[in-house]
Design a protein around this motif. Structure first.
Motif, PDB file in Angstrom:
ATOM      1  N   PRO A 231       0.879  -1.233   0.008  1.00  0.00           N
ATOM      2  CA  PRO A 231       0.004   0.046  -0.129  1.00  0.00           C
ATOM      3  C   PRO A 231       1.047   1.248  -0.088  1.00  0.00           C
ATOM      4  O   PRO A 231       2.161   1.206   0.098  1.00  0.00           O
ATOM      5  CB  PRO A 231      -0.582  -0.245   1.279  1.00  0.00           C
ATOM      6  N   PRO A 232       0.349   2.453  -0.169  1.00  0.00           N
ATOM      7  CA  PRO A 232       1.121   3.870   0.147  1.00  0.00           C
ATOM      8  C   PRO A 232       1.868   3.915   1.341  1.00  0.00           C
ATOM      9  O   PRO A 232       1.309   3.383   2.291  1.00  0.00           O
ATOM     10  CB  PRO A 232       0.055   4.904  -0.353  1.00  0.00           C
ATOM     11  N   VAL A 233       2.765   4.593   1.084  1.00  0.00           N
ATOM     12  CA  VAL A 233       3.632   4.848   2.553  1.00  0.00           C
ATOM     13  C   VAL A 233       2.961   5.660   3.339  1.00  0.00           C
ATOM     14  O   VAL A 233       2.309   6.770   2.971  1.00  0.00           O
ATOM     15  CB  VAL A 233       5.155   5.668   2.111  1.00  0.00           C
TER      16      VAL A 233
ATOM     17  N   PHE B  26       1.273   1.345   8.618  1.00  0.00           N
ATOM     18  CA  PHE B  26       1.953   0.047   8.020  1.00  0.00           C
ATOM     19  C   PHE B  26       3.674   0.172   7.945  1.00  0.00           C
ATOM     20  O   PHE B  26       3.801   1.303   7.136  1.00  0.00           O
ATOM     21  CB  PHE B  26       1.507   0.094   6.704  1.00  0.00           C
ATOM     22  N   ALA B  27       4.167  -0.554   8.647  1.00  0.00           N
ATOM     23  CA  ALA B  27       5.634  -0.250   8.608  1.00  0.00           C
ATOM     24  C   ALA B  27       6.317  -1.725   8.487  1.00  0.00           C
ATOM     25  O   ALA B  27       6.434  -2.498   9.306  1.00  0.00           O
ATOM     26  CB  ALA B  27       6.152   0.219   9.930  1.00  0.00           C
TER      27      ALA B  27
ATOM     28  N   ALA C  80       4.333   2.051  -3.987  1.00  0.00           N
ATOM     29  CA  ALA C  80       2.900   1.951  -3.884  1.00  0.00           C
ATOM     30  C   ALA C  80       2.693   0.899  -4.971  1.00  0.00           C
ATOM     31  O   ALA C  80       2.838   1.613  -6.034  1.00  0.00           O
ATOM     32  CB  ALA C  80       2.020   3.022  -3.498  1.00  0.00           C
ATOM     33  N   GLY C  81       1.864  -0.076  -4.949  1.00  0.00           N
ATOM     34  CA  GLY C  81       1.137  -0.918  -5.745  1.00  0.00           C
ATOM     35  C   GLY C  81       2.142  -1.686  -6.338  1.00  0.00           C
ATOM     36  O   GLY C  81       1.702  -2.679  -7.048  1.00  0.00           O
TER      37      GLY C  81
END
Length: 673
Positions: free
Chosen positions: A14-16, A191-192, A256-257
């Motif tokens: 996912p995006p940062v 999300f890390a 991302a993606g």
């Protein structure tokens, strides 16, 4: 989840900065402990929760296992100990398993048993497989020395069974929630993503060795300072950080993606110390003082050991041997011991060609490189100053020292004994040994005595005929000698000859001087002679080897009446006989001055005080007539002594001995005149 940990791995990143909402059930944990529970008929461990039921997804099981050593032989285990990898680093581990919420027990993602949530019945296989380290090494046998050397080139992680103990040391613990004892809870986390570079292995990562690939992107590498980065057209882009100690990677940026799939292309890990069974190194300075080299090393089981090299540069001790070249400072160190070859045929260091005649073979026993230390004393020399030394030192060694004994050269072994006594005419004294090389008498006043006695060197006796002029008591010095060809010279001072010695040479003791070994310079055949003779009308006080001005009217008849010399009495000197009237003359030496007077009517034989025999003999019949005052007879004599340059250098410093001296002795064949 029983360890408060949730692993989430999306297929697409996912995006940062994406936030994750996590809802879960939480409640107080119940812990049941079981002391060495027994297996059932299928080898599984059956357990039952004390609360009777278990909330799905809340169960964690802890138990102990013992790692089977069959994949590592005893020799390899000892090497791991030397590397600092104690048995506790990979033996007797603690295992954990969790339920998946659907009745299956998982250990590191693999099913090992089942759980019945309703009645709290649990059954699982406690035997698992873990990863342990094994050193990679290549044994190299040296036929010349009959020893092995192990070359290490890293470690390999191998699978080993870790089994539940069947004795009283086994235990199992259950941690779980019962139904209705928990409540719902929701948390939000950023999300890390993070992961281990080498899953299932607890090893330190070598800085600068990491290289990761993600599909469609440039490779990611570490900068050896803990930063994971990617090189782009705009420069370096940070992707995360690396904990080299644990091997954990934490990502801070990504595309991302993109597919959540990183391939590890490179990653080196290190465990324990670097070890070796052989070390070759050079000391920081050379040459080294013989006997000053000490080696210190540590073993995992026996602790620190210290060994010291002998004078000849060798070390032979339990489990260690070494050779030290004191001149260059080169040290070769080997660790190992000789063991019986029988029963070791399957060892990596075994080779039938290296088995000795007594059935022994060398077994290398490596030690950690960081534990090996040495200490030594080295010599340092200042440049030699030609103006102070008196000779040009360009051909001398840097330390100014040259060997005095060489194989193929000559050496003289000798001992001088002394007897002090008041002697009388007719007395014979036995020296108590035969085949003497020399006898010398010295009076109480320290003056050498040349007459009044005779010596029988073969029998070892001295007989006295006239002692009236002696300063009593006298000291008789009697000497024995052997001259032989040197066969070998060792650095520890041991010298061997090509033949056996023919005398007994005593050691130094109280009141008695010991024996000595002296170097010998062989000069070949030498004999005394008169090399030049001429006469002159007068002398201008300058020593020339040819007539200066007119010759004398008279001439000495050296053809029929030659000047006689002996090997014992003659010395290398320029002589001048100067007439003081028509018959009288004086004898003058270039270095010894006026030593005698004489006349043409009698033989002239001035005595050499060092030997007690004449320097030369001038026959009276050679003079003839016609000599006048001021006329001179010039001649040169060459002694039988070999010409030597002797340089003795005393370096600055405190006094080391009270009386320091040496002697030069001219030796000749027996009975040569």
């Amino acid at each position: 989840m029983a360890q408060n940990r949730l692993d989430f791995a999306p297929n697409v990143l996912p995006p940062v900065g994406t936030r994750l909402s996590v809802s879960y059930v939480v409640g107080p944990k119940r812990e049941d402990s079981f002391t060495h529970p027994s297996r059932d008929g299928e080898g599984l461990l059956p357990l039952r929760a004390s609360l009777g039921s278990i909330a799905p997804g809340s169960l964690e099981i802890e138990w102990n296992t013992i790692t089977d050593e069959a994949v590592l032989d005893i020799y390899t285990i000892s090497q791991l100990s030397e590397m600092g990898l104690g048995m506790s680093s990979w033996r007797d581990p603690t295992q954990f398993a969790q339920d998946d919420g659907a009745g299956v027990l998982l250990h590191q993602g693999h099913p090992i048993g089942s759980v019945d949530y309703a009645n709290g019945q649990i059954s699982f296989n406690p035997d698992v497989t873990i990863k342990i380290v094994r050193p990679n090494y290549t044994p190299i046998g040296t036929v010349a020395s009959g020893r092995w050397r192990l070359n290490y080139d890293g470690l390999t992680y191998v699978s080993a069974p870790s089994l539940y103990p069947n004795d009283e040391s086994g235990y199992v613990k259950l941690r779980y929630n019962s139904p209705g004892s928990s409540g719902n809870h929701t948390e939000t986390h950023t999300f890390a993503p993070s992961f281990k570079l080498v899953p299932g292995v607890n090893a330190q990562v070598v800085a600068g060795s990491v290289l990761l690939h993600q599909p469609g992107q440039s490779p990611w590498g570490d900068d050896a300072r803990g930063t994971l980065r990617e090189f782009t057209t705009s420069g370096w882009l940070k992707r995360g950080s690396i904990n080299y100690l644990s091997g954990e990677v934490s990502l801070s940026s990504w595309s991302a993606g993109s597919e959540n799939a990183l391939t590890r292309s490179s990653c080196a890990t290190t465990v324990g110390e670097n070890i070796s069974s052989e070390y070759v190194f050079r000391s920081g300075a050379a040459p080294l003082r013989p006997g000053s080299v000490s080696i210190e090393f540590a073993r995992a089981l026996s602790g620190t050991q210290v060994v010291t090299a002998s004078i000849d540069g060798t070390i032979e001790a339990g489990g260690v041997s070494a050779v030290v070249d004191y001149e260059t400072g080169l040290i070769r160190l080997r660790f190992g011991s000789w063991v019986s070859a029988a029963g070791n045929e399957n060892q990596p260091w075994f080779a039938s060609s290296l088995v000795r005649a007594d059935g022994q073979i060398f077994r290398p026993e490596p030690v950690a490189a960081s534990s090996v230390r040495y200490s030594a004393v080295a010599y340092s020399y200042l440049p030699l100053d030609a103006s102070l030394l008196g000779i040009d030192p360009v051909r001398l060694p840097s330390d100014g020292r040259v060997p005095i004994f060489r194989p193929g050269g000559f050496a003289v072994v000798g001992h001088t004994g002394r007897i002090t006594a008041a002697v009388t005419n007719g007395q014979t004294i036995d020296m108590a040994r035969v085949r003497l090389s020399r006898v010398r008498l010295i009076g109480q006043d320290g003056v050498m005595i040349h007459g009044g006695y005779s010596a029988d060197l073969e029998a070892g006796t001295v007989s006295f005929t006239d002692v009236s002029t002696y300063a009593q008591p006298v000291t008789i010095e009697h000497r024995i000698e052997d001259m032989a060809v040197v066969r070998d010279v060792q650095i520890n001072g041991e010298i061997s000859f090509t033949r056996a010695l023919t005398h007994h040479y005593p050691l130094a003791s109280a009141g008695q001087e010991g024996s000595f070994v002296s170097s010998a310079l062989v000069a070949g055949d030498l004999f005394a002679r008169v090399s030049l003779i001429f006469d002159a009308y007068t002398w201008d006080s300058v020593w020339h080897d040819s007539v200066q001005g007119d010759g004398a009217t008279a001439t000495f008849n050296a053809v029929q009446f030659p000047i006689r010399v002996s090997n014992r009495g003659a010395m290398t000197q320029r002589w001048l006989i100067r007439m003081t009237n028509v018959t009288a003359f004086e004898v003058i030496g270039e270095n010894v001055g006026v030593i005698a007077t004489g006349n043409t009517s009698s033989d002239c034989a001035p005595i050499n005080p060092a030997t007690g025999v004449p320097y030369f003999v001038i026959p009276a019949l050679g003079w003839g007539s016609g000599w006048s005052a001021g006329n001179v007879l010039r001649f040169n004599t060459i002694g039988a002594q070999v010409p030597l340059w002797v340089v003795r250098t005393v370096q600055q410093g405190p006094q080391s001995v009270a009386d320091d001296h040496f002697s030069l002795l001219i030796r000749g064949d027996v009975d040569t005149p």
